[in-house]
Write a protein that holds these residues in place. Sequence first.
Motif, PDB file in Angstrom:
ATOM      1  N   ALA A   1     123.781 -36.082 -26.969  1.00  0.00           N
ATOM      2  CA  ALA A   1     122.673 -34.922 -26.463  1.00  0.00           C
ATOM      3  C   ALA A   1     121.412 -35.152 -27.406  1.00  0.00           C
ATOM      4  O   ALA A   1     120.583 -34.403 -27.197  1.00  0.00           O
ATOM      5  CB  ALA A   1     124.155 -34.461 -27.531  1.00  0.00           C
ATOM      6  N   LEU A   2     121.515 -36.588 -28.787  1.00  0.00           N
ATOM      7  CA  LEU A   2     120.072 -36.293 -29.180  1.00  0.00           C
ATOM      8  C   LEU A   2     119.609 -37.144 -28.265  1.00  0.00           C
ATOM      9  O   LEU A   2     118.015 -36.458 -28.012  1.00  0.00           O
ATOM     10  CB  LEU A   2     120.552 -37.060 -30.374  1.00  0.00           C
ATOM     11  N   ILE A   3     119.795 -38.001 -27.343  1.00  0.00           N
ATOM     12  CA  ILE A   3     119.262 -38.662 -25.960  1.00  0.00           C
ATOM     13  C   ILE A   3     118.496 -37.716 -25.143  1.00  0.00           C
ATOM     14  O   ILE A   3     116.962 -38.119 -25.001  1.00  0.00           O
ATOM     15  CB  ILE A   3     119.634 -40.034 -26.054  1.00  0.00           C
ATOM     16  N   ALA A   4     119.352 -36.929 -25.027  1.00  0.00           N
ATOM     17  CA  ALA A   4     119.080 -35.887 -23.548  1.00  0.00           C
ATOM     18  C   ALA A   4     117.653 -34.793 -24.835  1.00  0.00           C
ATOM     19  O   ALA A   4     117.155 -34.341 -23.700  1.00  0.00           O
ATOM     20  CB  ALA A   4     120.364 -35.116 -23.485  1.00  0.00           C
ATOM     21  N   GLU A   5     118.113 -34.401 -25.308  1.00  0.00           N
ATOM     22  CA  GLU A   5     116.671 -33.830 -26.927  1.00  0.00           C
ATOM     23  C   GLU A   5     115.395 -34.318 -25.947  1.00  0.00           C
ATOM     24  O   GLU A   5     114.540 -33.844 -26.350  1.00  0.00           O
ATOM     25  CB  GLU A   5     117.601 -33.092 -27.891  1.00  0.00           C
TER      26      GLU A   5
ATOM     27  N   GLY B   1     123.291 -28.660 -24.735  1.00  0.00           N
ATOM     28  CA  GLY B   1     123.141 -26.854 -25.015  1.00  0.00           C
ATOM     29  C   GLY B   1     121.260 -26.947 -24.162  1.00  0.00           C
ATOM     30  O   GLY B   1     120.678 -25.645 -24.121  1.00  0.00           O
ATOM     31  N   GLY B   2     120.453 -27.766 -24.027  1.00  0.00           N
ATOM     32  CA  GLY B   2     119.161 -27.582 -23.558  1.00  0.00           C
ATOM     33  C   GLY B   2     118.534 -26.450 -24.250  1.00  0.00           C
ATOM     34  O   GLY B   2     117.616 -25.635 -24.208  1.00  0.00           O
ATOM     35  N   HIS B   3     117.644 -27.517 -25.749  1.00  0.00           N
ATOM     36  CA  HIS B   3     117.032 -26.774 -26.800  1.00  0.00           C
ATOM     37  C   HIS B   3     115.887 -26.980 -26.269  1.00  0.00           C
ATOM     38  O   HIS B   3     115.087 -25.921 -26.248  1.00  0.00           O
ATOM     39  CB  HIS B   3     118.038 -27.336 -27.820  1.00  0.00           C
ATOM     40  N   ILE B   4     115.845 -28.138 -26.117  1.00  0.00           N
ATOM     41  CA  ILE B   4     114.316 -28.754 -26.370  1.00  0.00           C
ATOM     42  C   ILE B   4     112.719 -27.599 -27.086  1.00  0.00           C
ATOM     43  O   ILE B   4     111.896 -28.184 -26.682  1.00  0.00           O
ATOM     44  CB  ILE B   4     113.862 -28.445 -24.907  1.00  0.00           C
ATOM     45  N   ASN B   5     113.900 -27.340 -28.757  1.00  0.00           N
ATOM     46  CA  ASN B   5     113.214 -26.537 -29.077  1.00  0.00           C
ATOM     47  C   ASN B   5     113.985 -26.565 -30.739  1.00  0.00           C
ATOM     48  O   ASN B   5     114.514 -25.458 -30.800  1.00  0.00           O
ATOM     49  CB  ASN B   5     112.496 -24.817 -28.800  1.00  0.00           C
ATOM     50  N   PRO B   6     112.965 -26.754 -31.434  1.00  0.00           N
ATOM     51  CA  PRO B   6     113.674 -26.545 -32.523  1.00  0.00           C
ATOM     52  C   PRO B   6     113.574 -24.934 -33.272  1.00  0.00           C
ATOM     53  O   PRO B   6     114.881 -24.662 -34.404  1.00  0.00           O
ATOM     54  CB  PRO B   6     112.609 -26.977 -33.663  1.00  0.00           C
ATOM     55  N   ALA B   7     112.898 -23.958 -33.038  1.00  0.00           N
ATOM     56  CA  ALA B   7     113.044 -22.208 -33.034  1.00  0.00           C
ATOM     57  C   ALA B   7     114.724 -22.212 -32.839  1.00  0.00           C
ATOM     58  O   ALA B   7     114.914 -21.619 -32.700  1.00  0.00           O
ATOM     59  CB  ALA B   7     111.949 -21.861 -32.769  1.00  0.00           C
ATOM     60  N   VAL B   8     114.846 -22.583 -31.525  1.00  0.00           N
ATOM     61  CA  VAL B   8     116.043 -21.904 -30.485  1.00  0.00           C
ATOM     62  C   VAL B   8     117.099 -22.866 -31.222  1.00  0.00           C
ATOM     63  O   VAL B   8     118.018 -21.739 -31.664  1.00  0.00           O
ATOM     64  CB  VAL B   8     116.530 -23.303 -29.066  1.00  0.00           C
ATOM     65  N   THR B   9     117.019 -24.101 -31.703  1.00  0.00           N
ATOM     66  CA  THR B   9     117.986 -24.285 -32.454  1.00  0.00           C
ATOM     67  C   THR B   9     117.796 -24.562 -33.975  1.00  0.00           C
ATOM     68  O   THR B   9     119.558 -23.985 -33.840  1.00  0.00           O
ATOM     69  CB  THR B   9     117.709 -26.891 -32.930  1.00  0.00           C
ATOM     70  N   PHE B  10     116.821 -23.466 -34.210  1.00  0.00           N
ATOM     71  CA  PHE B  10     117.042 -22.954 -35.540  1.00  0.00           C
ATOM     72  C   PHE B  10     118.037 -21.427 -35.306  1.00  0.00           C
ATOM     73  O   PHE B  10     119.028 -20.569 -36.543  1.00  0.00           O
ATOM     74  CB  PHE B  10     115.209 -22.408 -35.590  1.00  0.00           C
ATOM     75  N   GLY B  11     117.837 -21.046 -33.688  1.00  0.00           N
ATOM     76  CA  GLY B  11     118.248 -19.601 -34.250  1.00  0.00           C
ATOM     77  C   GLY B  11     119.949 -19.458 -33.941  1.00  0.00           C
ATOM     78  O   GLY B  11     120.388 -19.032 -34.252  1.00  0.00           O
ATOM     79  N   LEU B  12     120.464 -20.970 -33.144  1.00  0.00           N
ATOM     80  CA  LEU B  12     121.330 -21.529 -32.908  1.00  0.00           C
ATOM     81  C   LEU B  12     122.432 -21.424 -34.175  1.00  0.00           C
ATOM     82  O   LEU B  12     123.492 -21.390 -33.845  1.00  0.00           O
ATOM     83  CB  LEU B  12     121.520 -21.927 -31.445  1.00  0.00           C
ATOM     84  N   PHE B  13     121.255 -21.890 -34.499  1.00  0.00           N
ATOM     85  CA  PHE B  13     122.695 -22.364 -36.167  1.00  0.00           C
ATOM     86  C   PHE B  13     122.698 -21.175 -37.155  1.00  0.00           C
ATOM     87  O   PHE B  13     123.473 -21.009 -37.641  1.00  0.00           O
ATOM     88  CB  PHE B  13     121.382 -23.386 -36.780  1.00  0.00           C
TER      89      PHE B  13
END
Length: 288
Positions: free
Chosen positions: A39-43, A104-116
Amino acid sequence: MAKNLDASTGGLVAKDYTDPPPAPLVDWEELGCWSFYRALIAEFIATLLFLYVTVATVIGYKHQSDAEVFPEDVACAGVGVLGIAWAFGGMIFILVYCTAGISGGHINPAVTFGLFLARKVSLVRALFYMVAQCLGAICGVGLVKAFQKAYFMRYGGGANRLSDGYSKGTGLAAEIIGTFVLVYTVFSATDPKRNARDSHVPVLAPLPIGFAVFMVHLATIPITGTGINPARSLGSAVLYNQEKAWDDQWIFWAGPFIGAAIAAAYHQYVLRAGAAKALGSFRSNTHV
């Protein structure tokens, strides 16, 4: 099957969907799973490709519309702001579609933060995702600079910056609202309650997310160049490395993270009635 209170009848009805359990706050076991590193590689790769295509589009447009280089064609040269917005939205559509099943296709720290904040991912996964996204962004912009260094430096490296005539408060507000639209769309498009009622939604989820990015860019390119993605802003700032790009950098981190937090709270506690459910649970426990 899970039960839910029917407001019209006052009785319990069966839910036709299942909410996934909250992710652990800290899950060290993920570090021992190959799927986590995949997943990290994909991101990393997705963010690299995203920045390469979009920043190259920005640089190409600025070159084609440069009156000093093409004085006779400047009025209709290049893809224009509309084309830049399509490049960002289209790439998000493509990359979310490709990576959603892996990371999960985040591609954005803000999206990741919101999901966290919504307990969709653990703190460990969120932090590693953000690092992978930032590194991918830097590498993607690095490819653009390597292929067309002269144009890259001449036209500002595609870096986000506050446009002349706008205050920092206006820029911050634009980033907060823009990121709210994006993260709100992510939550809505991936909501299991929606998926249960319409089985084709999971296939189409990348489409509204890409359109959200497209629409936000149309609104905010004149103000900030549109960040709504801290990794995108950081990648261009690192490679361009000029004072103006760094002066406004805080806007492109604070704004997206605030917007993501508001979107997470709105979706979880208002639309999904998380606050009402918690209050109802508290009241029922007081009568036990």
